[in-house]
Scaffold this active site. Structure first.
Site, PDB file in Angstrom:
ATOM      1  N   ARG A  39       0.846  -1.174   0.000  1.00 52.63           N
ATOM      2  CA  ARG A  39       0.000   0.000   0.000  1.00 52.63           C
ATOM      3  C   ARG A  39       0.896   1.243   0.000  1.00 52.63           C
ATOM      4  O   ARG A  39       1.966   1.249   0.596  1.00 52.63           O
ATOM      5  CB  ARG A  39      -0.866  -0.039   1.261  1.00 52.63           C
ATOM      6  CG  ARG A  39      -1.952   0.986   1.259  1.00 52.63           C
ATOM      7  CD  ARG A  39      -3.062   0.591   2.200  1.00 52.63           C
ATOM      8  NE  ARG A  39      -3.967   1.707   2.463  1.00 52.63           N
ATOM      9  CZ  ARG A  39      -4.844   2.172   1.589  1.00 52.63           C
ATOM     10  NH1 ARG A  39      -4.957   1.626   0.396  1.00 52.63           N
ATOM     11  NH2 ARG A  39      -5.635   3.186   1.891  1.00 52.63           N
ATOM     12  N   THR A  52     -10.924   0.984  -6.751  1.00 58.17           N
ATOM     13  CA  THR A  52     -10.350  -0.331  -6.401  1.00 58.17           C
ATOM     14  C   THR A  52     -10.764  -1.519  -7.284  1.00 58.17           C
ATOM     15  O   THR A  52     -11.758  -1.479  -7.969  1.00 58.17           O
ATOM     16  CB  THR A  52     -10.683  -0.679  -4.927  1.00 58.17           C
ATOM     17  OG1 THR A  52     -10.544   0.463  -4.127  1.00 58.17           O
ATOM     18  CG2 THR A  52      -9.806  -1.755  -4.392  1.00 58.17           C
ATOM     19  N   THR A  70      -5.469  -0.898  -5.759  1.00 58.67           N
ATOM     20  CA  THR A  70      -6.212   0.333  -5.979  1.00 58.67           C
ATOM     21  C   THR A  70      -5.317   1.532  -6.275  1.00 58.67           C
ATOM     22  O   THR A  70      -4.142   1.535  -5.896  1.00 58.67           O
ATOM     23  CB  THR A  70      -7.083   0.660  -4.737  1.00 58.67           C
ATOM     24  OG1 THR A  70      -7.983   1.703  -5.069  1.00 58.67           O
ATOM     25  CG2 THR A  70      -6.231   1.090  -3.560  1.00 58.67           C
ATOM     26  N   GLU A  81      -4.073   8.189  -2.736  1.00 63.17           N
ATOM     27  CA  GLU A  81      -4.255   7.378  -1.522  1.00 63.17           C
ATOM     28  C   GLU A  81      -4.211   8.204  -0.247  1.00 63.17           C
ATOM     29  O   GLU A  81      -4.828   7.842   0.747  1.00 63.17           O
ATOM     30  CB  GLU A  81      -3.162   6.294  -1.480  1.00 63.17           C
ATOM     31  CG  GLU A  81      -3.654   4.958  -0.999  1.00 63.17           C
ATOM     32  CD  GLU A  81      -4.704   4.344  -1.902  1.00 63.17           C
ATOM     33  OE1 GLU A  81      -4.435   4.181  -3.095  1.00 63.17           O
ATOM     34  OE2 GLU A  81      -5.794   4.029  -1.400  1.00 63.17           O
ATOM     35  N   SER A  99      -7.506   1.727   5.182  1.00 66.56           N
ATOM     36  CA  SER A  99      -8.156   1.268   3.958  1.00 66.56           C
ATOM     37  C   SER A  99      -9.346   0.387   4.290  1.00 66.56           C
ATOM     38  O   SER A  99      -9.402  -0.220   5.349  1.00 66.56           O
ATOM     39  CB  SER A  99      -7.148   0.458   3.154  1.00 66.56           C
ATOM     40  OG  SER A  99      -7.800  -0.192   2.085  1.00 66.56           O
ATOM     41  N   SER A 100     -10.280   0.300   3.349  1.00 68.05           N
ATOM     42  CA  SER A 100     -11.369  -0.665   3.491  1.00 68.05           C
ATOM     43  C   SER A 100     -10.987  -2.010   2.895  1.00 68.05           C
ATOM     44  O   SER A 100     -11.705  -2.992   3.050  1.00 68.05           O
ATOM     45  CB  SER A 100     -12.623  -0.169   2.774  1.00 68.05           C
ATOM     46  OG  SER A 100     -13.062   1.029   3.331  1.00 68.05           O
TER      47      SER A 100
END
Ligand code: NAG
Ligand code: NAG
Ligand code: NAG
Length: 552
Positions: free
Chosen positions: A105, A378, A396, A417, A436-437
């Site tokens: 990420r 995403t 994403t 992000e 994040s989800s």
């Protein structure tokens, strides 16, 4: 006489063998008829990318090889969702059942604006502009996953996507539809992205050819030279130059110092299942909390029949409200002292379950909510192979086309992000990962393995929770489970139902005092999953994004 006995015996043996063979063929045939796939499957956002993943498997590739090839392809088919300018999280189960997480990420760049979070959008969901760009980690993630689990040569994974990007392919129907939406047209207006997807003044239609020549060059270089070319080589130079010319702060040092994170998965027991997911700041902890809490109500197919249906839906909405209240604790553990282990704790979950009242709902403070902005974007890829390895990977660039900043020299779309800190943090530190989800998940029991993940930003949590409950407990097959209409609880606890949701349920929820609102934006929830029973594999790519799975 003495001669004919062995002959009769032989005849019997032959007859027996024939019968056994015929029965076997019948069984295999019947199984094939009933099963979508019997060996392996790939569920990506589009058939083209699922096929590319499946072909890697057929050529002897591992599940990780298939996932990477499918992701590279998805960056072309759904460039609004993901790409090399973003980040990803892999959940990987090897054939011994051991589960690892590889998180690449994006992180906060060193030169981040001190007052960045004052610029969080308040009225629109979109955070546009180069100041939101996080250090892209995507390729460092692929590189690490391939080092640990790859079988095919690195360059091989890029071949089909380089060809597509260079020679072009038919404009994907979903992308064409999506770009026609008023809100997206507005977003694209005046950006450099427009040139890629417009012919004269109109969006390319599904008979037009879409090409990404610069990106093809970039991928070719990375295929030949490795991920290092992106982080320290010519691509790094071109990319940082493009971003800096657009007032961004991404530097060569940010790229060269990017670190991918490898860790154990977090696992929780839910009934007969063990659920594996990435630790915070990813969203699996929130999803696990919802599923574990709901499971404690005793779920079965009867839970969605008759009177029980309303009660189950109400309890789910209340559970999601409590889950929303927990989201602000979702922080990068490398930078924040408070850990989130408590959220897996049986006692904590029981305590919250006891706070749910069956006949009423409550105001925001009851759930410990601090409002934040919801978001979407995403993609997700699930892969399962014959030897039992499974990959669940979510990737994403955050929102639609990320920051909307495009690097013309490299063909890369840059993420936004850092906007994921909005409403969740008061300050950010260089190197920190935003919450994040994303929740690439693997659920496993003696009978079944479910590899599943979702996209759609804030929608991920409820869409995944509903799909999983539908499939594991409410008696639906995977197709029905993912196709079922979803309900979303936004960050202010407004309840929003997807178009086509059962009206009587909506009425019942209004009666229970839930604040039901209409979403201003299209529901962008998408779930891709693979379920493996004792014999069959079913693989489902969400029809909402016109997806299709592949396998053999
Ligand atoms: C695009 O922007 C221009 C100038 O800012 C404006 O005149 C035009 O109406 C916009 N178009 C759309 C579709 O929003
Ligand atoms: C929320 O409910 C609690 C208890 O029911 C009450 O004390 C509080 O004043 C309410 N807050 C708001 C903002 O309505
Ligand atoms: C899933 O269930 C639906 C509705 O019962 C049925 O039409 C469909 O054929 C099933 N799909 C599979 C793959 O079994």
């Amino acid at each position: 006489m003495a001669k004919s006995q062995p002959r009769r015996f032989c005849f019997c043996i032959v007859a027996l063998v024939c019968t056994v063979v015929i029965i076997c063929i019948c069984i295999i045939f019947a199984t094939k008829q009933r099963c979508a796939f019997t060996h392996a499957a790939v569920s990506a956002d589009s058939l083209m990318c699922s096929d590319i993943g499946r072909d890697m498997l057929l050529e002897g590739g591992s599940a990780v090889d298939a996932a990477i090839a499918a992701l590279l392809c998805t960056g072309l088919v759904n460039p609004q969702s993901m790409g090399l300018g973003g980040g990803s999280i892999f959940t990987i189960m090897d054939k011994t059942g051991k589960v690892k997480i590889i998180s690449s990420r994006e992180t906060v760049p060193k030169g981040v604006q001190a007052d960045l979070l004052n610029k969080c959008p308040k009225t629109t969901p979109f955070a546009i502009g180069s100041h939101w760009i996080g250090v892209p980690g995507e390729l460092r993630g692929y590189e690490k996953a391939h080092q640990l689990y790859g079988k095919l040569p690195w360059a091989k994974l890029f071949e089909p996507s380089i060809k597509l990007a260079r020679e072009g392919f038919l404009m994907p129907a979903y992308l064409a539809y999506f770009l026609q939406q008023t809100i997206i047209k507005k977003l694209m207006n005046g950006t450099e992205l427009r040139e890629l997807f417009y012919k004269d003044k109109t969006v390319l239609n599904p008979r037009d050819t879409l090409k990404f020549p610069q990106l093809a060059e970039t991928m070719e270089t990375i295929a030949k030279e490795g991920a290092g070319a992106f982080y320290t080589g010519k691509i790094a130079n071109d990319l940082t130059q493009d971003v800096q010319e657009r007032n961004g702060v991404l530097s060569l040092e940010d790229l060269s110092s990017f670190q991918v994170r490898v860790s154990d998965a977090w696992s929780v027991e839910i009934g007969e299942y063990t659920m594996h997911f990435p630790p915070p700041p990813a969203g699996g902890a929130i999803l696990g909390f919802i599923l574990k809490l709901m499971h404690g109500f005793g779920l079965s197919p009867a839970s969605i029949q008759g009177d029980q249906k309303t009660l189950t839906l109400h309890r789910f909405l209340e559970t999601v409200k409590f889950a929303n209240g927990q989201k602000r604790n979702l922080k990068d553990p490398y930078f924040n002292s408070r850990d989130m282990e408590y959220i897996k704790d049986e006692k904590f979950i029981e305590h919250i379950r006891a706070l749910i009242t069956d006949s009423s709902t409550h105001n925001a403070s009851y759930y410990n909510i601090t409002p934040s902005v919801d978001r979407f974007g995403t993609t997700h890829v699930s892969v399962m192979t014959a030897d039992g390895t499974a990959v669940s990977v979510t990737s994403t660039i955050n929102q639609i086309f990320g920051s909307t900043v495009y690097s013309p020299k490299t063909g890369i779309f840059l993420n936004n992000e850092l906007a994921d800190f909005c409403g969740r943090a008061v300050s950010v530190a260089p190197g920190e990962q935003p919450p994040s989800s994303m929740a690439p998940t693997i659920l496993q029991s003696q009978e079944k393995t479910l590899v599943i993940g979702g996209s759609g930003g804030s929608y991920i949590t409820t869409a995944m929770a509903l799909s999983i409950m539908n499939h594991l407990w409410f008696g639906m097959n995977l197709t029905e489970s993912i196709a079922a209409k979803i309900v979303f609880v936004d960050s202010s606890n407004n309840v929003q139902f997807e178009d086509g949701y059962d009206e009587s349920d909506i009425k019942a929820m209004k009666k229970l005092q839930h604040t039901v609102t209409k979403s201003k934006y299209p529901f962008l929830n998408v779930v891709n999953g693979i379920s493996k029973g004792r014999q069959c594999i079913s693989a489902v790519s969400d029809a909402r994004k016109l997806g299709k799975s592949a396998g053999y």
